[in-house]
Design an enzyme around this catalytic site. Structure first.
Site, PDB file in Angstrom:
ATOM      1  N   HIS A 444       3.542  21.485 -47.102  1.00 14.78           N
ATOM      2  CA  HIS A 444       2.472  22.373 -47.540  1.00 14.78           C
ATOM      3  C   HIS A 444       1.476  22.654 -46.427  1.00 14.78           C
ATOM      4  CE1 HIS A 444       3.152  21.706 -52.120  1.00 14.78           C
ATOM      5  NE2 HIS A 444       3.834  22.715 -51.651  1.00 14.78           N
ATOM      6  N   ARG A 549      14.922  31.041 -52.513  1.00 14.44           N
ATOM      7  CA  ARG A 549      15.080  29.590 -52.681  1.00 14.44           C
ATOM      8  C   ARG A 549      14.528  29.205 -54.053  1.00 14.44           C
ATOM      9  NH1 ARG A 549      12.672  30.281 -47.519  1.00 14.44           N
ATOM     10  NH2 ARG A 549      14.088  29.797 -45.781  1.00 14.44           N
ATOM     11  N   GLU A 678      27.541  27.158 -44.671  1.00 17.75           N
ATOM     12  CA  GLU A 678      26.703  26.146 -44.032  1.00 17.75           C
ATOM     13  C   GLU A 678      27.514  24.987 -43.489  1.00 17.75           C
ATOM     14  OE1 GLU A 678      22.796  25.731 -46.554  1.00 17.75           O
ATOM     15  OE2 GLU A 678      24.480  26.201 -47.871  1.00 17.75           O
ATOM     16  N   ASP A 702      21.747  24.682 -41.231  1.00 17.78           N
ATOM     17  CA  ASP A 702      22.668  23.615 -41.625  1.00 17.78           C
ATOM     18  C   ASP A 702      23.992  23.721 -40.883  1.00 17.78           C
ATOM     19  OD1 ASP A 702      21.525  21.719 -43.366  1.00 17.78           O
ATOM     20  OD2 ASP A 702      21.471  23.182 -44.984  1.00 17.78           O
ATOM     21  N   ARG A 712      18.329  18.172 -37.864  1.00 20.25           N
ATOM     22  CA  ARG A 712      17.296  19.128 -37.446  1.00 20.25           C
ATOM     23  C   ARG A 712      15.887  18.682 -37.796  1.00 20.25           C
ATOM     24  NH1 ARG A 712      16.688  23.273 -41.842  1.00 20.25           N
ATOM     25  NH2 ARG A 712      18.184  22.817 -43.486  1.00 20.25           N
ATOM     26  N   CYS A 749      21.023  34.188 -43.063  1.00 23.82           N
ATOM     27  CA  CYS A 749      19.707  33.937 -43.645  1.00 23.82           C
ATOM     28  C   CYS A 749      19.030  32.720 -43.024  1.00 23.82           C
ATOM     29  CB  CYS A 749      19.799  33.767 -45.155  1.00 23.82           C
ATOM     30  SG  CYS A 749      20.856  32.407 -45.680  1.00 23.82           S
TER      31      CYS A 749
END
Length: 820
Positions: A444, A549, A678, A702, A712, A749
């Site tokens: 956040h 998402r 992915e 991914d 990552r 994406c």
């Protein structure tokens, strides 16, 4: 009135005094009984809450709703097994019912390796409850009465004395602070005048008189702890006991001498949370320690105090939710946590046991934060920061907190960890950027920083601590440059000015389509996480959504959203997009125990475990509910569904069958179903998968980490994670060709879609759709308009034969310079 303790094991009950361990036999941890088990199952001895599960798995502490706190210690000297042979089924802070499975353990393995299988069941809050003399020398069955306790009517001591002395040390105990040494520390602390605490490296605090509270800190060998208290001699005595090792001493690798500043490096590599260039002087912000009393002044008074504090925090959060931007959404998430029934149950139980309102709230938060941090899923781990932020907000409402110092305008904020409330408090200070030692790109804090337009680097590591206030810093291209020379600063200032001018020109044409110089149309969509994101993306020129998402509906809550709640959330995104296409990714969350409504066993390799489509198929009710919600959305443009983490055709077929079945039952047409590429397996099977998938979208983040075997989120290896590695480009080429054999289109994406060096190569490989963050839409379109398809194809062919990612970047550089 007596309280019945049920047997957590099947076996032979033995008097505690016969246990071959002085700590238990002499009842240093408390009174109780021991069981020699005949099967490897440990269950709950009553209804209550799990206070802690030791990382080694050998000990579980539970607090029953009636108040008793019980330590269930499987075998003797089993901490040294390091968790081998133990399979936890619960986590800190979790509610449990009598008879519920807490732990499975390998009885044969323990019999071969442990000192003894005898399992003490110990009442640890003996000041509040007395054990009725238990009967030993008898067989017991799981769930049978083991012993009974009675409330003493004696309230815990409420006097809290000010901290006047402290001493830091590195814990030399070979197996960390487990039951035996914790009992010895508790005995010493109880024999000294005053109050004493053990402070963990992350700031958690345990009273030194409570062995169970110290166990819950799960302090390993080498942990940097602080002993503090109201009596200097007592602090030294406890610190000396710990430093001596209590017969378990193991040397610790040499650390920098106290008071000697660590030399500042010239630069640090981190993970980009918000792209951009920032130049400014360092300004360090740290969390001031809040002093919280250990004991309460009576349960009724402490409950009232906690309720009043939460009411004040709730009012402030509701005011923030009425605003706009990411802060409003984050305040909503904090509201959900504030009213979580599990947090309420744990804090009430702790207050009933004698804790202060603040200590009870801290205990409740700590258990849930550890669940999230241990989830194995980065996004859930980052939510732990929100819990800690909420903890501090409530504690500040209870006891007050110092104001944050304001940084000078143009400063780069540096911190080991930064909380959302801290950044929001400094949002008007004119910051240039942010750099943190910990944290992640989807936290956040990162979301708020993006909304403020602040370039941000995270996961820079412990060396960030070496930077002194006022040091000139530069954030650029994933690195933090420390005290660079004047020439470097001027060069970067010039680059920042050019970048700003280029962005201004791109934004002016953001609503135009992206077409190459020779007429090839490239769709530029946005990656979204909410309806608010969709509104922002449309304003930035997005032509649709290439990745929604859906985790935004599922995160930060105690139970799963129902069909109608999901449908309303997805409908809001579709309405914000209007006549622009929407591609929705089904729930993509990770392994271990990512949410209370998805209880899952701990996994050693969560990234390779039950996640993505695997999790969906393992929980068909959850998948069906989401698919029905999506089938109920009425969109003005095509709505497509996309499956995450597909590696096998059977996964695609199973999900497709569910979608067709539900669409038929609802009397609607099934939307197109595509998959995320992915995994290398999906890329190499693209020709086979394209027979059933309507489209492909490459999740390059991914795909890169699985191909290159680099996490990552790990700053130690993430710097070498480059999506332009030829191996990854070859997998993308295989995907495009496999899809093309069946007339399927391929988009990207992941982060590669917004990387200027990658865009011409992706177009040259045949990618026709790029889905990027909203802030990157205008400049992505602008770059596409400078490119020619023939040149891109030539470049892509050369990139496939390049030796490494650096060579690929060298190939692209002339083309980008020409485009600029």
């Amino acid at each position: 009135m007596s309280i019945t303790i049920l047997s957590p094991l099947a076996g032979w009950a033995t008097p505690l005094g016969e246990v071959p361990d002085a700590v238990f036999a002499e009842k240093m941890l408390g009174d109780g009984i021991a069981i020699d088990p005949v099967e490897g199952r440990l269950v709950a001895p009553g209804d209550g809450v799990v206070m802690s599960v030791h990382p080694a798995g050998h000990a579980v502490t539970v607090q029953l709703d009636a108040g008793p706190v019980l330590l269930l210690h499987i075998g003797l000297d089993t901490v040294g097994l390091g968790g081998v042979g133990f399979t936890p089924h619960v986590a800190d802070g979790q509610r449990i019912a009598a008879g519920e499975l807490l732990m499975e353990f390998d009885l044969d393995r323990l019999a071969r390796t442990a000192k003894s299988l005898v399992t003490p069941v110990v009442l640890t809050n003996g000041e509040a409850f007395a054990v009725m003399p238990p009967v030993g020398g008898r067989p017991v069955a799981i769930g049978a009465t083991l012993f009974e306790v009675q409330a003493t009517g004696v309230a815990p001591a409420t006097a809290v004395q000010a901290v006047t002395a402290s001493r830091a040390l590195l814990l030399p105990l070979a197996q960390g602070l487990h039951a035996r040494p914790a009992a010895r520390v508790a005995a010493l602390a109880g024999a000294r005048p005053g109050t004493f605490e053990i402070v963990a490296p992350d700031g958690r605090v345990a009273p030194a008189r409570s062995a169970v509270a110290m166990l819950a800190l799960a302090l390993p060998h080498g942990a940097a702890i602080t002993v503090r208290g109201s009596d200097a001699a007592g602090v030294d005595a406890i610190a000396d006991l710990l430093a001596g090792g209590m017969g378990e001493f193991r040397p610790i690798a040499a650390a920098p001498e106290a008071g000697v500043a660590r030399a500042m490096p010239s630069s640090l590599a981190g993970i980009v949370a918000v792209p951009g260039i920032a130049i400014g002087s360092a300004f360090r912000v740290s969390m001031a320690e809040l002093v919280v009393p250990e004991h309460g002044a009576g349960a009724e008074k402490e409950r009232a105090a906690l309720t009043a504090a939460k009411d004040r925090v709730r009012a402030a959060l509701r005011a923030e939710t009425a605003g706009e931007g990411p802060q409003a959404g984050i305040a909503g998430a904090h509201l959900a946590f504030l009213d979580d029934p599990e947090l309420e149950a744990v804090s009430r139980a702790a207050i009933a046991a004698g804790a202060s309102a603040g200590a009870a709230w801290r205990q409740a938060i700590a258990g849930h934060a550890e669940i999230l941090r241990g989830s194995g899923d980065r996004r859930f781990a980052e939510r732990a920061d929100d819990l800690i932020d909420l903890e501090r907000s409530v504690l500040a409402a209870l006891y007050g907190a110092p104001e944050l110092p304001q940084p000078p305008a143009g400063a780069i904020l540096i911190a080991d960890e930064l909380l959302p409330s801290q950044l929001m408090a400094l949002s008007g200070a004119g910051l240039a950027g942010i750099a943190t030692g910990k944290g992640g790109p989807t936290s956040h804090v990162a979301i708020i920083a993006a909304g403020l337009g602040l370039p941000t680097l995270v996961s820079l590591g412990a060396d960030l601590e070496s930077i002194t206030d006022g040091t000139m810093l530069v954030i650029a291209e994933g690195r933090l440059l420390i005290a660079p020379d004047a020439a470097s600063i001027e060069r970067l200032r010039a680059a920042a000015a050019v970048s700003a001018a280029r962005r201004k020109a791109a934004v002016a044409r953001a609503r135009e389509t992206a077409v190459t110089v020779d007429g090839t149309r490239i769709e530029v969509f946005a990656n979204l996480g909410s309806a608010a994101d969709a509104t922002t993306a449309v304003a930035e020129g997005a032509e649709g959504c290439g990745l929604l998402r859906t985790e935004f509906v599922f995160l930060d809550r105690a139970d799963a959203p129902d069909e109608e709640e999901q449908r309303i959330a997805y409908q809001a995104v579709a309405d914000a997009l209007g006549k622009r296409p929407l591609i929705v990714r089904t729930l993509d969350i990770g392994a271990d125990k990512p949410a209370p409504y998805l209880p899952m066993a701990t996994e050693e390799n969560p990234a390779l475990g039950l996640r993505g489509v695997r999790l969906q198929l393992a929980t068909p009710g959850l998948l069906d509910t989401q698919l029905r919600a999506l089938l109920g959305v009425r969109a003005q443009a095509p709505l497509r569904i996309m499956l995450p983490m597909v590696a096998d055709r059977s996964e695609l077929l199973a999900a497709k069958a569910a979608l067709d079945r539900l669409a038929a039952a609802m009397g609607v047409a099934a939307p197109e179903l595509g998959i995320m590429i992915e995994t290398p397996a999906a890329a190499l099977s693209a020709r086979l998968l394209a027979a059933d998938a309507s489209f492909f979208s490459i999740g390059s983040n991914d795909l890169a980490q699985y191909t290159l075997a680099r996490d990552r989120t790990n700053a130690a290896v993430a710097a070498g994670l480059d999506g332009l590695h030829p191996a990854i480009l070859r997998l993308i080429a295989e995907t495009v060709q496999g899809g093309g054999a069946h007339g399927r289109w391929t988009g990207v994406c992941g982060g590669l879609a917004a990387e200027p060096a990658a865009i011409p190569i992706l177009i040259g490989l045949g990618v026709t759709e790029l889905s990027v963050p909203a802030a990157a839409i205008a400049e992505t379109k602008a770059l596409v308009r400078t490119l020619g398809l023939a040149a891109c194809r030539t470049l892509a062919a050369a990139a496939l034969d390049a030796p490494d990612a650096a060579a690929v970047r060298a190939l692209v550089e002339p083309l980008l310079e020409q485009a600029a």
